[in-house]
Design an enzyme around this catalytic site. Structure first.
Site, short mmCIF file in Angstrom:
data_model
loop_
_atom_site.label_atom_id
_atom_site.label_comp_id
_atom_site.label_asym_id
_atom_site.label_seq_id
_atom_site.Cartn_x
_atom_site.Cartn_y
_atom_site.Cartn_z
N GLU A 118 -23.24 -102.30 87.97
CA GLU A 118 -24.37 -103.42 87.69
C GLU A 118 -24.88 -103.03 86.57
O GLU A 118 -24.94 -102.01 86.13
CB GLU A 118 -25.09 -103.81 89.11
CG GLU A 118 -24.29 -104.35 90.21
CD GLU A 118 -25.14 -104.72 91.32
OE1 GLU A 118 -26.19 -104.61 91.20
OE2 GLU A 118 -24.42 -105.06 92.60
N HIS A 241 -33.09 -112.99 87.82
CA HIS A 241 -31.89 -112.73 87.85
C HIS A 241 -31.12 -113.50 86.75
O HIS A 241 -31.26 -114.78 86.57
CB HIS A 241 -31.06 -112.91 89.10
CG HIS A 241 -30.02 -112.07 89.36
ND1 HIS A 241 -28.70 -112.47 88.38
CD2 HIS A 241 -29.58 -111.04 90.06
CE1 HIS A 241 -27.54 -111.67 88.88
NE2 HIS A 241 -28.12 -110.85 89.81
N ARG A 287 -31.41 -105.90 83.52
CA ARG A 287 -31.82 -107.31 83.36
C ARG A 287 -32.75 -108.24 82.65
O ARG A 287 -32.77 -109.39 82.49
CB ARG A 287 -32.33 -107.72 85.01
CG ARG A 287 -30.97 -108.01 85.89
CD ARG A 287 -31.43 -108.32 87.40
NE ARG A 287 -30.27 -107.72 88.12
CZ ARG A 287 -30.40 -107.73 89.20
NH1 ARG A 287 -31.32 -107.93 90.08
NH2 ARG A 287 -29.19 -107.10 90.05
N HIS A 348 -35.96 -113.75 91.04
CA HIS A 348 -35.07 -113.21 91.96
C HIS A 348 -35.92 -111.99 92.76
O HIS A 348 -35.80 -111.87 94.15
CB HIS A 348 -33.86 -112.60 91.34
CG HIS A 348 -33.33 -111.85 92.01
ND1 HIS A 348 -32.14 -112.48 92.83
CD2 HIS A 348 -32.82 -110.35 91.97
CE1 HIS A 348 -31.32 -111.56 93.37
NE2 HIS A 348 -31.57 -110.30 92.72
N ARG A 383 -36.87 -103.72 88.15
CA ARG A 383 -35.88 -102.83 89.11
C ARG A 383 -34.71 -102.71 88.66
O ARG A 383 -34.02 -103.60 88.17
CB ARG A 383 -35.92 -103.60 90.44
CG ARG A 383 -35.06 -102.97 91.43
CD ARG A 383 -35.22 -103.90 92.70
NE ARG A 383 -34.55 -105.26 92.46
CZ ARG A 383 -33.47 -105.67 92.92
NH1 ARG A 383 -32.66 -105.00 93.49
NH2 ARG A 383 -33.17 -106.72 92.65
P1 FAD Z 1 -36.35 -109.69 103.45
O1 FAD Z 1 -34.96 -109.40 103.88
O2 FAD Z 1 -36.59 -110.89 102.40
O3 FAD Z 1 -37.13 -110.15 104.82
C1 FAD Z 1 -38.20 -110.55 105.10
C2 FAD Z 1 -38.43 -111.15 106.45
O4 FAD Z 1 -39.81 -111.40 106.56
C3 FAD Z 1 -37.68 -112.28 106.89
O5 FAD Z 1 -37.23 -112.24 108.23
C4 FAD Z 1 -38.89 -113.49 106.97
O6 FAD Z 1 -38.54 -114.40 107.84
C5 FAD Z 1 -39.91 -112.71 107.32
N1 FAD Z 1 -41.42 -113.12 106.92
C6 FAD Z 1 -41.70 -113.53 105.79
N2 FAD Z 1 -42.93 -113.87 105.98
C7 FAD Z 1 -43.29 -114.15 107.40
C8 FAD Z 1 -44.48 -114.33 108.12
N3 FAD Z 1 -45.74 -114.95 107.34
N4 FAD Z 1 -44.37 -114.20 109.39
C9 FAD Z 1 -43.31 -113.63 109.88
N5 FAD Z 1 -42.12 -113.29 109.20
C10 FAD Z 1 -42.26 -113.50 107.92
N6 FAD Z 1 -31.05 -106.09 96.56
C11 FAD Z 1 -30.05 -105.07 96.52
O7 FAD Z 1 -30.64 -103.69 96.36
N7 FAD Z 1 -28.75 -105.20 96.30
C12 FAD Z 1 -28.43 -106.47 96.08
O8 FAD Z 1 -27.16 -106.73 95.94
C13 FAD Z 1 -29.26 -107.59 96.15
N8 FAD Z 1 -28.81 -108.87 96.27
C14 FAD Z 1 -29.58 -109.98 96.29
C15 FAD Z 1 -29.04 -111.15 96.39
C16 FAD Z 1 -29.98 -112.21 96.62
C17 FAD Z 1 -29.51 -113.71 96.49
C18 FAD Z 1 -31.31 -112.25 96.78
C19 FAD Z 1 -32.17 -113.17 96.86
C20 FAD Z 1 -32.07 -110.74 96.75
C21 FAD Z 1 -30.99 -109.71 96.54
N9 FAD Z 1 -31.51 -108.48 96.61
C22 FAD Z 1 -30.51 -107.33 96.44
C23 FAD Z 1 -32.79 -108.03 96.85
C24 FAD Z 1 -32.93 -107.79 98.11
O9 FAD Z 1 -32.08 -108.26 99.03
C25 FAD Z 1 -34.29 -107.71 98.78
O10 FAD Z 1 -35.31 -107.09 98.03
C26 FAD Z 1 -34.16 -107.00 100.20
O11 FAD Z 1 -33.31 -107.64 101.07
C27 FAD Z 1 -35.63 -107.29 100.70
O12 FAD Z 1 -35.54 -106.77 102.24
P2 FAD Z 1 -36.85 -107.00 102.95
O13 FAD Z 1 -36.45 -106.31 104.42
O14 FAD Z 1 -37.79 -106.29 102.37
O15 FAD Z 1 -37.27 -108.40 103.18
C1 SIN Z 2 -26.54 -108.97 92.51
O1 SIN Z 2 -25.72 -108.86 93.49
O2 SIN Z 2 -26.49 -109.34 91.19
C2 SIN Z 2 -27.72 -108.71 92.82
C3 SIN Z 2 -28.34 -107.28 92.92
C4 SIN Z 2 -29.77 -107.00 93.15
O3 SIN Z 2 -30.55 -107.92 93.16
O4 SIN Z 2 -29.86 -105.78 93.12
#
Ligand code: FAD
Ligand code: SIN
Length: 532
Positions: A118, A241, A287, A348, A383
């Site tokens: 990437e 993104h 990015r 993103h 990032r």
């Molecule tokens: P999240 O996975 O967002 O979980 C947050 C949780 O908190 C959810 O369950 C939500 O319901 C809950 N929540 C929020 N507010 C409240 C509240 N007030 N009360 C109760 N619950 C609440 N990163 C990578 O490293 N590699 C990738 O390939 C990648 N691809 C991505 C693709 C997409 C489309 C997106 C959107 C992001 C991507 N990212 C990627 C970024 C990465 O997915 C996220 O940064 C990461 O998953 C965040 O994890 P987290 O556990 O911190 O939060």
């Molecule tokens: C992607 O698959 O392009 C998302 C990867 C990331 O946000 O880290």
């Protein structure tokens, strides 16, 4: 009087950060996982590209550290970067032992991990499960957690505000002791008390009109932590993104950077590969650079989008490597094997957040923040792709180890229930939806990829009056999940603007036409906001 739910640990959020922490503390302790929608709904569930980690003989920790620092534009904390990069492979091994399976490829009769590439990575180092890595991780973690009798998951429960000793009137030993939570189905507010609370609520993409994030991403964790007195940092660094699918039937659908990792080329409407003159890594530049170049191209040509061309790869390869993207494009009438994919940049990832040490601890005792909600210093001003899932895995594990050592913390006996006072049923829901739309539109227009002082000040002024309107509404009407989110969105939008206004330079994801250069005269520093 409503019962107080008591647990050793309360976890807010069921993405990779929250679930990893819960799994690691559940053996000997009671855990409540509180989550806003159904348990799988999270940014994690939509992750495509994968997890960055050094697993091949051609790669080294030094190279991964170097790429992360380069991408972070001088603001990464190098010791944090090195620690997380070096711990990554061990945490990934545990994830595999839990049942996660990453894509493999044949290698001389055997199999090896199929590593993706990437933007900004100098080596192939992204472990992935085709293009649905996040869904597979979420499933593996939830399946493992289902076996734990000590864990209760509360779905459709939205955390409203953290409970601290200071808010309860104690003048010494401030500490987070619990949280008020709205049961979104019954409309009742419940009280949860705990010894330690983990914020794992993810990011704030929904602050912007166009985003790759699902609807849960409303910045609740940053807003709650800030209101509870925890400092936050670097909120100006919102990552856009470069390649979100541009199609009326495809709201928020990401076209993974891994497509460019397999040779995809960004072209303008005339078919020209416009990244060629912009950066030596061309379409695979970091990015911030790619998103800005697309923004400039769109503004220059007046086009609605640019195009991602991967037609040099065979149909068989695309169907196998990117099955979800291939299917979504086809659903929208785009055959990516023979047609370039129309794409635009979208909000993103939140690089800043609640300031934490590298084990997720915050300045407020009892409060931990892990994953996208936290700011450890790993990402700096931009990032590196796929470092987010890595950070969440490593820091959640560290936080779990740290809280286990603090077992003697007493719980608090008397926590008063939520007072709804004379709050009435909301009479004009249109106010909530109108304000919500206005915030997202103004953030997109004034606080987007390219900023100016004038636009930032305009945004700040409008957000001040929106904050007052929302505050008024919040205190006078009964709570709904939408109102909780609106209150958080307006605060987080203001924090982004305040951080952006105070940075008098352009660095990484923050680009201001009135300060277009890096400020070389001062050592780079984080933008820190402390609650008043
Ligand atoms: P999240 O996975 O967002 O979980 C947050 C949780 O908190 C959810 O369950 C939500 O319901 C809950 N929540 C929020 N507010 C409240 C509240 N007030 N009360 C109760 N619950 C609440 N990163 C990578 O490293 N590699 C990738 O390939 C990648 N691809 C991505 C693709 C997409 C489309 C997106 C959107 C992001 C991507 N990212 C990627 C970024 C990465 O997915 C996220 O940064 C990461 O998953 C965040 O994890 P987290 O556990 O911190 O939060
Ligand atoms: C992607 O698959 O392009 C998302 C990867 C990331 O946000 O880290």
């Amino acid at each position: 009087m409503a019962e107080v739910h008591r647990y050793d640990y309360v976890v807010l959020g069921s993405g990779i950060a929250g679930l990893t922490f819960a799994l690691n503390v559940a053996q000997e302790s009671s855990v409540a996982v509180i989550t806003k929608k159904n348990r799988a709904e999270s940014n994690t569930n939509y992750a495509q590209g994968g997890i960055a980690a050094v697993t091949s003989a051609e790669d080294t920790f030094d190279l991964h550290v170097h790429d992360t620092l380069e991408s972070g534009a001088g603001l990464c904390h190098e010791n944090v970067v090195r620690g997380i990069v070096e711990e990554g492979p061990a945490r990934i091994k545990e994830l595999i032992e839990l049942g996660m399976s990453f894509s493999e490829r044949e290698n001389g009769g055997g199999h090896e991990l199929d590593l993706g590439k990437e933007g900004g990575h100098s080596k192939r180092r992204i472990l992935h499960a085709k293009d649905i890595t996040g869904r597979e991780i979420e499933t593996a973690l939830l399946t493992a957690l289902a076996l734990h009798p000590n864990v209760e998951i509360f779905e459709n429960h939205a955390a409203i505000d953290l409970i601290t000793r200071r808010k309860l009137g104690f003048t010494t030993d401030n500490r987070c002791v619990g949280v008020y939570v709205l049961d979104c189905k019954t409309g009742k507010v419940e009280t949860f008390a705990c010894r330690h609370l983990l914020l794992a609520t993810g990011g704030c993409g929904k602050v912007y009109l166009y985003t790759t994030n699902p609807s849960i991403a409303t910045g609740d964790g940053v807003a709650m932590a800030y209101r509870a007195g925890a400092p936050i940092a670097n909120m100006e660094f919102i990552q856009f993104h470069p390649t979100c699918l541009f199609h009326p039937n495809a709201q928020s659908f990401l076209i993974s950077e891994a497509v460019r990792g397999e040779g995809g080329i960004l072209r303008n409407g005339a078919g020209q590969p416009f990244m060629d003159g912009v950066h030596p890594l061309k379409s695979l530049a970091p990015r911030d650079i790619v998103a800005r170049a697309i923004d400039a191209e769109i503004k220059k040509t007046g086009a609605e989008c640019v195009y991602l061309d991967i037609t040099h790869q065979s149909r068989e390869f695309l169907q196998n490597r990117f099955p979800a993207i291939y299917a979504k494009c086809l659903e929208c009438g785009i055959d990516m094997a023979i047609q370039p994919i129309p794409v635009v940049p979208s909000a993103h990832y939140q690089c800043g957040g609640v300031i934490t040490a590298s084990d997720g601890s915050t300045e407020l005792p009892g409060l931990w923040a892990v994953g996208e909600v936290g700011c450890t210093g790993l990402h700096g001003a931009n990032r590196l792709a796929s470092n987010s899932l890595l950070e969440a895995l490593v820091v959640a594990h560290r936080a779990a180890e740290a809280v286990k050592k603090e077992k003697s913390v007493p719980g608090l006996k008397d926590i008063p229930p939520w007072q709804s006072g004379s709050a009435q049923d909301p009479d004009e829901l249109v106010v909530i939806y109108h304000n919500w739309r206005e915030i997202r539109q103004l953030m997109w227009d004034y606080v987007g990829i390219v900023r100016t002082n004038k636009r930032l000040h305009r945004a700040a002024s409008r957000l001040r009056s929106l904050s007052e309107e929302v505050r008024d509404y919040y205190w006078n009407y009964k709570l709904t999940c939408d109102l909780i989110e609106l209150r958080n969105l307006v605060l987080v939008a203001s924090l982004i603007v305040d951080c952006a206004v105070s940075r008098h330079e352009s660095r990484g994801l923050h680009f201001n036409l009135d300060y277009p250069e890096l400020n070389q005269s001062h050592p780079p520093s984080d933008t820190v906001l402390k609650p008043g």
